[in-house]
Scaffold this active site. Structure first.
Site, PDB file in Angstrom:
ATOM      1  N   LYS A  22      -1.209  13.114  -5.197  1.00 10.12           N
ATOM      2  CA  LYS A  22      -2.067  11.681  -4.485  1.00 10.12           C
ATOM      3  C   LYS A  22      -0.493  10.623  -4.715  1.00 10.12           C
ATOM      4  O   LYS A  22       0.233   9.759  -4.147  1.00 10.12           O
ATOM      5  CB  LYS A  22      -2.835  11.192  -4.802  1.00 10.12           C
ATOM      6  CG  LYS A  22      -2.823   9.737  -4.518  1.00 10.12           C
ATOM      7  CD  LYS A  22      -4.844   9.317  -5.266  1.00 10.12           C
ATOM      8  CE  LYS A  22      -4.820   8.651  -6.822  1.00 10.12           C
ATOM      9  NZ  LYS A  22      -4.634   7.141  -6.636  1.00 10.12           N
ATOM     10  N   ARG A  90      -4.845   0.292  -3.783  1.00  8.14           N
ATOM     11  CA  ARG A  90      -4.006  -0.796  -4.213  1.00  8.14           C
ATOM     12  C   ARG A  90      -2.268  -0.474  -4.318  1.00  8.14           C
ATOM     13  O   ARG A  90      -0.991  -1.587  -3.430  1.00  8.14           O
ATOM     14  CB  ARG A  90      -3.808  -1.096  -5.804  1.00  8.14           C
ATOM     15  CG  ARG A  90      -2.503  -1.058  -6.028  1.00  8.14           C
ATOM     16  CD  ARG A  90      -2.629  -1.174  -8.263  1.00  8.14           C
ATOM     17  NE  ARG A  90      -1.430  -1.373  -9.090  1.00  8.14           N
ATOM     18  CZ  ARG A  90      -1.298  -2.939  -8.798  1.00  8.14           C
ATOM     19  NH1 ARG A  90      -1.643  -4.073  -8.111  1.00  8.14           N
ATOM     20  NH2 ARG A  90       0.023  -3.064  -9.643  1.00  8.14           N
ATOM     21  N   ARG A 119      -5.435  -6.085 -11.715  1.00 11.98           N
ATOM     22  CA  ARG A 119      -4.329  -5.334 -11.098  1.00 11.98           C
ATOM     23  C   ARG A 119      -3.175  -6.610  -9.986  1.00 11.98           C
ATOM     24  O   ARG A 119      -3.081  -6.437  -9.094  1.00 11.98           O
ATOM     25  CB  ARG A 119      -4.446  -4.287  -9.936  1.00 11.98           C
ATOM     26  CG  ARG A 119      -5.893  -3.932  -9.623  1.00 11.98           C
ATOM     27  CD  ARG A 119      -5.273  -2.558 -11.815  1.00 11.98           C
ATOM     28  NE  ARG A 119      -4.364  -1.964 -11.188  1.00 11.98           N
ATOM     29  CZ  ARG A 119      -4.548  -0.943 -10.198  1.00 11.98           C
ATOM     30  NH1 ARG A 119      -6.215  -0.177  -9.939  1.00 11.98           N
ATOM     31  NH2 ARG A 119      -3.584   0.471 -10.836  1.00 11.98           N
ATOM     32  N   PRO A 120      -2.116  -7.087 -10.534  1.00 11.10           N
ATOM     33  CA  PRO A 120      -1.529  -8.075 -10.439  1.00 11.10           C
ATOM     34  C   PRO A 120      -0.186  -7.473  -9.557  1.00 11.10           C
ATOM     35  O   PRO A 120      -0.160  -5.749  -9.949  1.00 11.10           O
ATOM     36  CB  PRO A 120      -1.422  -9.342 -11.236  1.00 11.10           C
ATOM     37  CG  PRO A 120      -1.215  -8.248 -11.872  1.00 11.10           C
ATOM     38  CD  PRO A 120      -2.606  -6.975 -12.016  1.00 11.10           C
ATOM     39  N   ILE A 121       0.584  -7.832  -8.873  1.00 11.10           N
ATOM     40  CA  ILE A 121       1.454  -7.234  -8.200  1.00 11.10           C
ATOM     41  C   ILE A 121       2.252  -8.173  -8.206  1.00 11.10           C
ATOM     42  O   ILE A 121       3.470  -8.348  -7.361  1.00 11.10           O
ATOM     43  CB  ILE A 121       1.204  -6.890  -6.789  1.00 11.10           C
ATOM     44  CG1 ILE A 121       0.625  -7.904  -5.857  1.00 11.10           C
ATOM     45  CG2 ILE A 121       0.443  -5.894  -6.047  1.00 11.10           C
ATOM     46  CD1 ILE A 121       0.964  -7.650  -3.911  1.00 11.10           C
ATOM     47  N   ASP A 122       2.689  -9.125  -8.804  1.00  8.93           N
ATOM     48  CA  ASP A 122       3.570 -10.791  -9.971  1.00  8.93           C
ATOM     49  C   ASP A 122       4.665  -9.348  -9.765  1.00  8.93           C
ATOM     50  O   ASP A 122       5.906 -10.401  -9.700  1.00  8.93           O
ATOM     51  CB  ASP A 122       2.777 -11.402 -10.027  1.00  8.93           C
ATOM     52  CG  ASP A 122       2.340 -10.457 -11.604  1.00  8.93           C
ATOM     53  OD1 ASP A 122       2.443  -9.505 -11.555  1.00  8.93           O
ATOM     54  OD2 ASP A 122       2.879 -11.530 -13.076  1.00  8.93           O
ATOM     55  N   ASP A 301      -4.108   7.782 -17.206  1.00  7.85           N
ATOM     56  CA  ASP A 301      -4.675   8.321 -16.217  1.00  7.85           C
ATOM     57  C   ASP A 301      -5.853  10.156 -16.641  1.00  7.85           C
ATOM     58  O   ASP A 301      -5.911  10.123 -15.274  1.00  7.85           O
ATOM     59  CB  ASP A 301      -4.173   8.758 -14.839  1.00  7.85           C
ATOM     60  CG  ASP A 301      -3.676   8.053 -13.563  1.00  7.85           C
ATOM     61  OD1 ASP A 301      -2.555   7.741 -12.356  1.00  7.85           O
ATOM     62  OD2 ASP A 301      -3.947   6.316 -14.431  1.00  7.85           O
ATOM     63  N   ILE A 323      -1.993   0.621 -21.730  1.00 13.36           N
ATOM     64  CA  ILE A 323      -1.981   0.455 -20.302  1.00 13.36           C
ATOM     65  C   ILE A 323      -2.525  -0.467 -19.045  1.00 13.36           C
ATOM     66  O   ILE A 323      -2.239  -2.017 -19.096  1.00 13.36           O
ATOM     67  CB  ILE A 323      -1.108   1.528 -19.373  1.00 13.36           C
ATOM     68  CG1 ILE A 323       0.018   2.673 -20.240  1.00 13.36           C
ATOM     69  CG2 ILE A 323      -0.705   0.987 -17.259  1.00 13.36           C
ATOM     70  CD1 ILE A 323       0.787   1.901 -20.495  1.00 13.36           C
TER      71      ILE A 323
END
Ligand code: EPZ
Length: 412
Positions: A22, A90, A119-122, A301, A323
């Site tokens: 995936k 995400r 779950r930032p994307i900065d 995971d 993580i």
């Protein structure tokens, strides 16, 4: 909401074929935005997140054909995809970099995703700004635009898998060279790079990092997605817990070394070949200290699934989650089944129990739901896992594969 009902204690035996990954298929589908030509992907897993990505590409104006292979052609991009497609996953952030690179503009919503903490994307946005994109955020929408993306030297504040993928894709069409000094090294990132090179990108890796030399345009390509190492790891744990003998085929053990080393150290009995693992269950397990790390370290995971095994290990085990520090919601559900797990300071302390008992538990995210199903397989009696839709996001035909091995599991 759908739920899974599992009758514990059945012994599993037989062969399971691993599906495509995936987390490789998602960025590779997004890479179709980098060219107006057709991309053909084989072994794309039929999972909810892939469906979401395909709907996103369709609503961005793409032509999508799903058959034995998945074919995508992103001529021009128009249209305004439904908000829920961004919120549901995400990985929707991965359509931003390629759009800005090819069209000079792109728009996404703040992505959603699992409940494994913020779950930032900065990091993604900072890097795009450094490459010359102007980023505006207003009422949940993120718009990026630029006259021309320029290559840049990027060092992420910490290693990021989709951040590396997003910037690597954007950099393929930027002017000049981009160097990502601390790229994620996950096999899925490497598989995406292999596809991009097939599409005409100039990408190389050396001790300084990941180098991408911008080119004028990319063309279509064909590619087979690598097998899903986390699915393979999940079946390894199933085999260790309740397997007589399970052959896990069409996988890549070389992508799972940290998990295989930990399993061996814990006393799991298995053999490995080029593209298969054969695991025997019923052994005694030894306690371990595990820390999740970026690849090639132990993958976050696989933490929830491995925790179920450690519940039966002689001694006291610990799992440090480096993580996603909050990724322990499965622990409170496992405790309801009789596990002895304490959480403190981002670390789980796990003591041996002799058995688990089936009960009603709640799935909270993709890998947590897998761990609850694994616990249900080994528990005495019936386990009901509520909100099992989480599992469908990332495992192709999971219940069918388990039933083929002898599990008594149904969805209702
Ligand atoms: C990818 O998520 C995977 N998803 C996740 O798999 C996986 O758990 C994760 O990598 C870690 O291996 C996909 O590939 C689609 P990160 P990603 O950016 O890229 C922080 C599954 O189960 N961070 O590597 O979102 C972040 O909060 C999913 O299949 C920022 O602060 O993870 C985390 O603490 C779950 N700002 C750390 O960095 C950013 O802009 C690593 O996250 C980006 C990340």
């Amino acid at each position: 909401m759908k739920r899974a009902v599992i009758e514990g204690g059945r012994i599993l035996t037989g062969e399971v074929k691993i599906s495509g990954a995936k987390n490789a298929a998602l960025p590779e589908l997004a890479a179709s935005l980098l060219t107006g030509e057709e991309l053909v992907l084989r072994r794309v897993p039929r999972v909810k997140d892939v469906e979401t990505m395909l709907e996103l590409l369709l609503e961005l104006g793409g032509e999508v054909h799903v058959g034995e292979t998945v074919r995508v052609k992103m001529g021009t991009v128009r249209g305004d995809p439904r908000e829920e497609l961004f919120r549901a996953m995400r990985a929707s952030v991965l359509v931003l970099g390629p759009q800005v690179a090819r069209f000079g503009r792109g728009e996404i919503l703040w992505p959603g995703g699992c409940s494994i903490g913020e779950r930032p994307i900065d990091f993604h946005l900072q890097a795009l700004r450094k490459m010359g994109a102007e980023i505006r955020e207003e009422n949940g929408r993120i718009q990026a635009k630029t006259r021309e993306l320029r290559g840049a030297r990027i060092r992420f504040p910490r290693i990021t898998v989709t951040g590396t993928e997003n910037i690597m894709m954007a950099a393929t069409l930027a002017r000049g060279e981009t160097l990502i000094e601390n790229p994620a090294l996950e096999p899925e990132v490497k598989d995406l790079a292999d596809l991009l090179v097939r599409m005409g990108a100039k990408i190389s890796w050396d001790r300084d990092g990941l180098h991408i030399e911008g080119v004028d345009g990319l063309h279509g390509a064909e590619h087979t997605v690598i097998p899903d190492r986390i699915e393979a790891g999940t079946f390894l744990i199933a085999g260790a817990l309740v397997g007589k003998k399970i052959k896990i085929s069409r996988c890549m053990p070389s992508h799972l070394q940290a998990v295989l080393e930990a399993a061996r150290e814990a006393g799991v009995e298995f053999q490995e070949g080029e593209d298969w693992i054969e695991v025997k269950g019923g052994g005694q397990f030894r306690a371990l200290e595990i820390e999740t790390r970026e690849y090639p370290g132990f993958p976050t995971d696989m933490q929830a699934q491995f925790m179920v095994l450690l519940c039966f290990a002689h001694g006291v085990s610990t799992v440090k989650e480096n993580i996603f520090p909050h990724r322990f919601r499965h622990a409170e559900e496992l405790r309801k089944m009789g596990c002895d797990i304490e959480i403190s300071m981002g670390r789980a302390i796990i003591k041996r129990v002799s058995k688990l008992r089936g009960t009603q538990v709640l799935a909270t995210d993709l890998r947590a739901s897998a761990s609850l199903v694994l616990a249900g397989l080994v528990a005495e009696g019936r386990t009901v896992v509520e909100d099992i839709y989480h599992l469908k996001r990332g495992y192709e035909n999971f219940f069918g594969k388990l039933k083929n091995l002898g599990a008594e599991i149904k969805e209702e």
